[in-house]
Design an enzyme around this catalytic site. Structure first.
Site, PDB file in Angstrom:
ATOM      1  N   GLY A 210       0.853  -0.922   0.080  1.00 60.46           N
ATOM      2  CA  GLY A 210      -0.222  -0.181   0.238  1.00 60.46           C
ATOM      3  C   GLY A 210       1.127   1.327   0.084  1.00 60.46           C
ATOM      4  CG  ASN A 211      -0.306   4.615  -1.636  1.00 60.65           C
ATOM      5  OD1 ASN A 211      -0.924   5.313  -0.877  1.00 60.65           O
ATOM      6  ND2 ASN A 211      -1.036   3.647  -2.373  1.00 60.65           N
ATOM      7  NE  ARG A 212       3.692   7.186   5.426  1.00 63.75           N
ATOM      8  CZ  ARG A 212       4.744   8.579   5.723  1.00 63.75           C
ATOM      9  NH1 ARG A 212       5.595   8.926   4.717  1.00 63.75           N
ATOM     10  NH2 ARG A 212       4.190   9.795   6.094  1.00 63.75           N
ATOM     11  CB  SER A 213      -2.321   8.574   0.035  1.00 61.97           C
ATOM     12  OG  SER A 213      -3.808   8.948  -0.342  1.00 61.97           O
ATOM     13  CB  ALA A 277      -1.636   7.655  -3.612  1.00 63.07           C
TER      14      ALA A 277
END
Length: 400
Positions: A210-213, A277
């Site tokens: 995943g990502n930090r959005s 994102a």
């Protein structure tokens, strides 16, 4: 009313959801607004006059005959900075659309020269009835903001669309409408799609890539579009934020789910803003059981495959007159990478911002440069994410 405070007329019509408006009133007064509650006669069957007066600190009237010497049926609308009606029942929407003036609230609506917001609440069948839909369309054509109701539990055991949004989100809608002041609802009659959050690509039942959005920028775009009169579809990936009042929220998890939801919503949209994102890659294989750690060997390599390129596909599939906006989160060579992405994706506008450990993700502020396909660029200094959202919609509105 106190002249140095924003003046809000809070209209309340006769729906069970009136009890939730007490919390909206508290938020308005505690944040420095001078609020005059104008309930309909039958609204007082749900919440009584003493409650409204105590919470607002102002007298409460329902009829034009109260305090006739002050001509309240004219003065309230003339002097208000915002008229906000919650809940707005099917009956109230009908009377407002047809210009009836049979009580103090409908008189106030006719004399208001400030932003007017309706927050409908009713049973699903009433909201979907052709008469209600026609009344809503009429009010929107005249410049009023009519929020979409939320979906969920209604009166009794019924569930469906027609629920009054939560007070915190109604407060945000009121705050955004006040911030715009007398500016026109330049997105009225438009359908916009906004994506938000970050997709997650599962490895096994407990792990994902995943990502930090956080979704904050996408939600700011949705709220701002609502305040400008748009119908908003918000495609949200893994976001722990309350639904913006009036938006249709489609929850997704993975890039493939977002791909399907965005393309489906974009079919009828005037503008699409891809603020989410979206993961570029996903694991080639999903393990049905948790991947176990081996004490004797290192971790096995994870093979990745490409996810659909949603922004590029939107550019290829665009309808005539449709505006496509992309986002580019960059760590190095920010503008050079942004210009390259703008050319490759085929969008009209690209919002380029620098990201990092303490930049953009999860923060309430943002800074960006908005690049345009025609060669223009607009620099947006660091400030609240709603300020960037307004700049984006300014540029979209110019192109619609």
């Amino acid at each position: 009313m106190t002249p140095d405070k924003p003046r809000v007329v809070l209209g309340v019509s006769a729906g069970i959801a009136a009890y939730k408006v007490c919390e909206l009133l508290r938020r308005l007064t505690e944040s420095g607004h001078d609020v005059r509650v104008v309930p309909t006669r039958d609204a007082l069957r749900f919440v009584g006059e003493p409650t409204w007066a105590a919470l607002s600190g102002n007298p409460v009237a329902t009829e034009v005959w109260t305090g006739v010497d002050e001509v309240p049926h004219v003065r309230l609308g003339q002097t208000a900075d915002l008229v906000f009606v919650a809940p707005a029942t099917a009956d109230l929407l009908a009377r407002a659309a047809h210009g009836l003036a049979d009580d103090l609230l409908t008189n106030t609506l006719l004399t208001a020269r400030c932003p007017v917001v309706f927050a409908p609440a009713m049973h699903t069948e009433m909201w979907e009835h052709p008469a209600t839909r026609a009344n809503v369309a009429t009010l929107r054509e005249r410049g009023a903001i009519v929020l979409e109701p939320a979906s969920g539990r209604l009166t009794g055991a019924d569930t469906g669309k027609g629920r009054l949004p939560e007070p915190a989100e109604l407060f945000e809608a009121a705050r955004r409408a006040l911030a715009r002041g007398g500016l026109p609802a330049d997105l009225a009659g438009r359908h916009v799609v906004v994506s938000a959050g970050g997709t997650r690509e599962p490895l096994d039942p407990v792990r994902f890539i995943g990502n930090r959005s956080s979704g904050l920028q996408g939600y700011a775009l949705a709220r701002t579009a609502l305040a400008r009169g748009a119908r908003v579809t918000l495609v949200a990936a893994n976001v722990a934020l309350p639904d913006p009042a009036g938006a249709e929220v489609v929850a997704v998890g993975t890039a493939e789910e977002m791909h399907k939801a965005v393309l489906e919503a974009a079919g009828s949209a005037d503008a699409v803003v891809m603020a989410a994102a979206v993961a570029d890659f996903r694991p080639a294989d999903y393990r049905e059981s948790k991947i176990k750690k081996s004490e004797s060997a290192g971790p096995a390599p994870i093979e990745l495959v490409r996810n659909p390129d949603i922004l590029a596909e939107l550019g290829r599939r665009r309808r005539d007159g449709q505006v496509i906006v992309g986002f580019a989160a960059e760590t190095d060579d920010v503008l050079a990478n942004g210009r390259d992405k703008l050319a490759r994706k085929g969008c009209d506008l690209l919002v380029v911002n620098q990201v990092g450990a303490d930049l953009t993700f999860g923060r309430p502020d943002n800074a960006a440069v908005v690049l345009a396909a025609d060669g223009g660029s607009t620099e947006v200094p660091r400030g609240p994410k709603e300020a960037l959202a307004d700049v984006v919609w300014d540029l979209v509105a110019d192109r619609l």
